[in-house]
Design an enzyme around this catalytic site. Sequence first.
Site: not given
Ligand code: NOJ
Length: 578
Positions: A102, A204, A260, A333-334
């Site tokens: 990342d 990210d 992302e 993971h989100d």
């Molecule tokens: C996306 C990430 O997957 C997430 O876990 C994070 O909280 C946010 N971006 C902010 O960095």
Amino acid sequence: MKKIMKPEFWKESVIYEVYPRSFKDSNNDGIGDIPGILSKLDYLQDLGIDIIWLPPVYPSPNADYGYDITDHYGINPEYGTMDDWKQLLHELHERNMRMIMDLVINHTSDEHPWFKESRSSRDNKYRDYYFWRDPAPDGGPPNNWTSFLGDSMWHLDEQTGQYYLHSYGIKQPDLNWDNPNVRKDMHRAMRFWLDMGMDGYRIDAVNSISKDTSFPPATDTEKMQANSSEFYKNGPHIHEYLHEMYTEVFSHYNIFTTGEASDVTLEEVKEYTHPAREELNMVLMIEASKICDDPKDMWKSKSWDLHELKEIVAKWQKDLYGEGWMGTYLSNHDHPRLVAYLGDEGRYRVESAKMLGIFQLTLRGTPYIYQGDEIGMTNASHLHTIDDVTEQQARVYYDLMTTKYGEDPEQVMKRIRPKARDNARTPMQWDDSQYADFSAQKPWMQVNPNKEYINVQRQEDDPDSILTMYRKLIHIRRKSSALLYGKYDCIMSEHDQIFAYTREWHDEHWLIILNFSRSEAELQLPQELIDRLESSELILCTHGDHSRDVARAAISQQPAQLKPYESLVFRGFSILDQ
Ligand code: NOJ
């Protein structure tokens, strides 16, 4: 823009997200680590994975579990050492596998040395590394923007009397990419890992880095989270900064980059990923993973239907054809677990997990599999009160709702339980022992008690398991140009339960039929497809003999009943009008 369909390794790869904190703990401190990942490379290789995506393992106070970095050049000792990291990369390369990490560029931790300097005085040379603004005339925040967590996007720093901007948590101040020194420093950090042989980045929040710095007021005041995203998603200089990143950094290495980027139109995805524009290699398809989120408040669930999903998929599969590339991702993971939001966690868990695997691995785009989905892991079962939740997004929401808006705590928890990011972060279930062989000590997050029957060991040698299905799928996908690059066409698009589509590339043809529902579904293929199915072979199915009967019936023009989540994959039906 010119159509392109050039083969690339990153288009043909299957990527697996290892969530380092919860994958495998080697030193029994209850936290997953890099040596733990090393010990599971055989598993990942057997599964057929080409590339692992490693979320942040840099030093961090863990307000957002690594997405709040204090040192872009180090490894958080919780996860191991730099030598461990080098060994991981080395061993992956020895196996012809790759690794991406990342790249968190929108913000740092407030404990990063740049921010410590920046907040120390108004004339510090790092002041302009972040966004600082005076209070509004009433002393409140400079405008009404809300962060992704739902609170104000501005936080007052008493020492210098100004507010700083944070699109995520208070401990994650946003970097000012308009400052050329920020860009240079970030480019240097990117090169550091690439010079050591790393194979690319998942970047990210990439489309948030260029903001409208006139900070106009948000107009969508009913929206709880990120109410002003139109002013910083795909912002004024985004393409300039990405092209610069490409020329200064990415173009010097044999790597690939994934963005992302939420809230993007397909036109924007083409701009980010068309090779001629030299920005990114692919953007993740995030829309599908938000299908049950109320657009005004992501914690409220909205019902979704299959037509919505078909539309999202068609858009990314068809409109992008030849003009850009995407990562197909349905969970990470989100989000809640894949079976929990798109399938069935209960009675049809196994069937729906298999169906979702077939779905993801037969679409065009580089698949991102999230750890544990390949064994059908479910949402956490221990999130009773807010004290059981570790992740900041849910906790901030709970505070806001129960204090500022005076809502009943239990009602708020009802929203949080199925959606908290902790759901996807419970330790990986390797076997049925006390801590599921994730660790010998009590893990940082509770192991789901269903490790008794949902675990890798139990599925490894079972020819009928979800894991075996994933292995087969990955193997089949790797060898098929049609699945990798072929044209996508949805058939029976009006059907409420069945999601069926064809994939075609020159003389290779596939037909995928998925019952995307908990009920039986009547399958009556259109005549022109039946004519083409005569020479086809049923390559994969979810329900053994029953699926074979369905296939025979379908080919002989008999209607057939698909069981809940029953799925069939045919290869080699003949070309229409031949
Ligand atoms: C996306 C990430 O997957 C997430 O876990 C994070 O909280 C946010 N971006 C902010 O960095």
